[in-house]
Design an enzyme around this catalytic site. Sequence first.
Site, PDB file in Angstrom:
ATOM      1  CE  LYS A   1      -7.374  -2.781  -7.700  1.00 10.00           C
ATOM      2  NZ  LYS A   1      -8.341  -2.038  -6.668  1.00 10.00           N
ATOM      3  NE  ARG A   2      -0.262   0.655   0.625  1.00 10.77           N
ATOM      4  CZ  ARG A   2       0.645   0.065   0.962  1.00 10.77           C
ATOM      5  NH1 ARG A   2       1.873   0.367   0.983  1.00 10.77           N
ATOM      6  NH2 ARG A   2       0.300  -0.580   2.220  1.00 10.77           N
TER       7      ARG A   2
END
Length: 492
Positions: free
Chosen positions: A259-260
């Site tokens: 997700k980063r």
Amino acid sequence: MKTRVRFAPSPTGHLHVGGARTALFNYLFAKKTGGTFVLRIEDTDELRSSEESIKSIFSSMKWLDLKWDEGTMPDLSEKGDFGPYMQSKRESLGIYKKYAEQLLKEGKAYYCYCSTEELDAMRKKAQLEKRSSKDEDRCRNLSAAQIEEFRGQGRKPVIRFRMPDDGQTVFEDLIHKHVKFENKLLYDFIMIKASGYPTYNFACVIDDHLMEMTHIIRGDDHISNTPLQLNVYKALGWQPPLHAHLSMILGQDGARLSKRHGATSIAEYQKRGFLPETMKNYLALLGWGTSDSQDIFKKGELEEKFNLSGCQKSPAAFDHVKLAWMNGEYIRQLSKEELFEAAGPYLKDFGLVLDKSNPRHLDIVAIEQEKYKLLGEVGSLVEFFFKDVSYDESVINKTLKAPDIEKILNGIKKTYSEISEFNDVVIEAKTREFAKTNGFKNGQVFHPVRVSVSGRTQGPTLFKMIEYLGKDEVIKRIDKTLSLIITQSTQK
Ligand code: GLU
């Protein structure tokens, strides 16, 4: 032999890039080999699995046009001769229990009464003393009396698989080639949890065997599970399927994609305005390629060209810039009608409800087709066609305060009002003629006209834009600009 492959998502969230790539490669492999693509729901994590996730995964698969032949279907019905295909349903039929009991009886599995806390403490100790934590599997060889004692304490056991102590587990991966694990490093994994539910590693083997899978194609984050699973096949006397572990997907910084790195769920890419064809094409290139490094594939071409021998084991980098470029390529390939269809939902979300039967609306949506990278950006680029224009301070200062501005806009207004065939060719000729006869440079005229009709200093090709706005609207907007200029100058 007819090939059978499966996509086996755990429904604990949306379909992410990695899962979608696995689904796609299984689908393509089945298509290419004339095999069967099965969908199995691995919902043995009772706490994290949800029907909502199943629905979301199915909706992303549908969007990507990945149809499966057999398994749990989008309406949650079951299709095929090997059902049920949802592990929770299989569990309630006692399918896993049956094999667990067989292994227990043969001494290839055992009950373990240790609590999680006890195990954690033992593992930590073993780690500190640099011993294998297997030495600490104290329930491996319990006497009848000890078992009695634990039971008396009301402990609920799990069932563990008894890993061989010596030797190696070796397999020929179709992508990673020769893979080897020392058995002494493999742990006695839990097959059946205290709740009675099977774990992934156990249920997966039982189902892949009973569902007659020929190939297991999955991400290489599972490569360390494979020796555990192969030992279960062996213990049950079953022939394992072939394995192909797909390369890891990394973000641009070299860390595993997460997700980063921005959007990773397929639903999110859909929301941003990527076309499903783009995603399918882009995902196919994450760890696979043709010998001539083809970039763009026509409809049906991936199904024809995909092969496991084109899969690489080195990690694939997820490149957002390339993905956006590819989406632009796919958007450019659309006809006006297709673009309108595809952009419709995004425009609606943006607050623009356009009419498919109005050819002008189709023209407007397509006016900057060459430039679009995301369908989600079309709304903001074309909204000025449909909404009243407003001019921000910097635009006013920069363009609408130029010398002779009133003379230019009044002259253009008159020029345009006299055009009977209001199309881009005529509009351009007349605009240039006006500039020339009045001694203005083209830019001196073009810029304020653009700003006054669109409120922007940049945008689509000027004369097409004026044509699509229509004569009345253009004149109305020039009038509005003129009154603004006049108010501004009288206020000074
Ligand atoms: N349920 C597992 C997952 O989603 C499947 C792994 C496999 O393909 O064996 O990761």
